[in-house]
Design an enzyme around this catalytic site. Structure first.
Site, PDB file in Angstrom:
ATOM      1  CG  ASP A   1     -81.085 -55.197 -92.544  1.00 12.31           C
ATOM      2  OD1 ASP A   1     -81.376 -56.745 -93.036  1.00 12.31           O
ATOM      3  OD2 ASP A   1     -79.758 -55.147 -91.345  1.00 12.31           O
TER       4      ASP A   1
ATOM      5  CB  CYS B   1     -79.176 -58.569 -91.253  1.00 10.60           C
ATOM      6  SG  CYS B   1     -78.667 -59.478 -90.035  1.00 10.60           S
TER       7      CYS B   1
ATOM      8  CB  THR C   1     -73.374 -60.003 -91.238  1.00 13.03           C
ATOM      9  OG1 THR C   1     -73.530 -59.755 -90.490  1.00 13.03           O
ATOM     10  CG2 THR C   1     -72.628 -59.598 -92.524  1.00 13.03           C
TER      11      THR C   1
ATOM     12  CG  HIS D   1     -75.702 -80.947 -79.795  1.00 13.05           C
ATOM     13  ND1 HIS D   1     -74.475 -81.327 -79.707  1.00 13.05           N
ATOM     14  CD2 HIS D   1     -76.696 -82.628 -80.613  1.00 13.05           C
ATOM     15  CE1 HIS D   1     -74.548 -82.665 -80.358  1.00 13.05           C
ATOM     16  NE2 HIS D   1     -75.350 -83.317 -80.466  1.00 13.05           N
TER      17      HIS D   1
ATOM     18  CG  HIS E   1     -77.680 -81.765 -76.255  1.00 11.86           C
ATOM     19  ND1 HIS E   1     -75.950 -81.715 -75.915  1.00 11.86           N
ATOM     20  CD2 HIS E   1     -77.139 -83.439 -76.481  1.00 11.86           C
ATOM     21  CE1 HIS E   1     -75.250 -82.733 -76.968  1.00 11.86           C
ATOM     22  NE2 HIS E   1     -75.486 -83.393 -77.063  1.00 11.86           N
TER      23      HIS E   1
HETATM   24  C1  RB5 Z   1     -76.613 -53.211 -93.706  1.00  5.56           C
HETATM   25  O1  RB5 Z   1     -76.038 -52.852 -93.830  1.00  5.56           O
HETATM   26  C2  RB5 Z   1     -76.091 -54.290 -92.621  1.00  5.56           C
HETATM   27  O2  RB5 Z   1     -75.214 -53.322 -91.641  1.00  5.56           O
HETATM   28  C3  RB5 Z   1     -77.763 -55.814 -91.368  1.00  5.56           C
HETATM   29  O3  RB5 Z   1     -78.233 -56.083 -92.943  1.00  5.56           O
HETATM   30  C4  RB5 Z   1     -76.041 -56.702 -91.067  1.00  5.56           C
HETATM   31  O4  RB5 Z   1     -75.417 -57.163 -92.203  1.00  5.56           O
HETATM   32  C5  RB5 Z   1     -75.937 -56.571 -89.403  1.00  5.56           C
HETATM   33  O5  RB5 Z   1     -75.633 -57.134 -88.866  1.00  5.56           O
END
Ligand code: RB5
Length: 144
Positions: free
Chosen positions: A11, A68, A70, A101, A136
């Site tokens: 994203d 993304c 996180t 694994h 595994h």
């Molecule tokens: C976008 O602001 C953020 O929420 C997205 O990139 C991500 O971290 C979602 O898990």
């Protein structure tokens, strides 16, 4: 290394690292397809994650990379698709063991969490590491 066919997506929160990982793939002549996003404009990670996960689950590609902010949203969505084993990695040990694994077929990264060079080391190790099979495999089969 097995024959790699990689599908990659991000994203807006992972856009910059996606471009960096694509440079890495191009430099190594690794076959890849970029599902987007193609700009820094805000977009919805579930759409991208579902697209990449579907292409891996169908066998069109054997590895997926999702980025993304996180990596969490991407991994939540990807792991809802049958046949997907998505691993959110923030360190190289987890990257290696997720392959050896867990036979992870999608790697998730968080651009706002880890540095760019670490992200590239994780990608490098994750792509190069094979599944160990044996005990595994039995456990991975249990997931299915
Ligand atoms: C976008 O602001 C953020 O929420 C997205 O990139 C991500 O971290 C979602 O898990």
């Amino acid at each position: 290394m097995e024959d790699l066919k990689v599908v990659i997506g991000s994203d807006h929160g992972g856009f910059h690292y996606k471009e960096t990982v694509i440079d890495y793939l191009k430099a190594r002549n690794i076959e890849f397809y970029d599902v987007g996003t193609y700009t820094r404009e805000s977009c919805d990670y579930p759409v991208i994650a579902n697209d990449v996960a579907g292409r891996v689950a169908s066998g069109e590609f054997n590895r997926g990379i999702l980025i993304c902010g996180t990596g969490i949203g991407m991994s939540i969505v990807a792991n809802k698709v049958k046949g997907i084993r998505a691993a959110l990695c923030g360190d190289t040990y987890s990257a290696r063991v997720s392959r050896a694994h867990n036979n992870a077929n999608i790697l998730c990264l968080g651009e706002r969490v880890i540095g760019e060079h670490l992200a590239l080391d994780i990608v490098d190790i994750w792509l190069k590491t094979g599944f160990e099979g044996g005990r595994h495999k039995r456990r991975v089969d249990m997931i299915e």
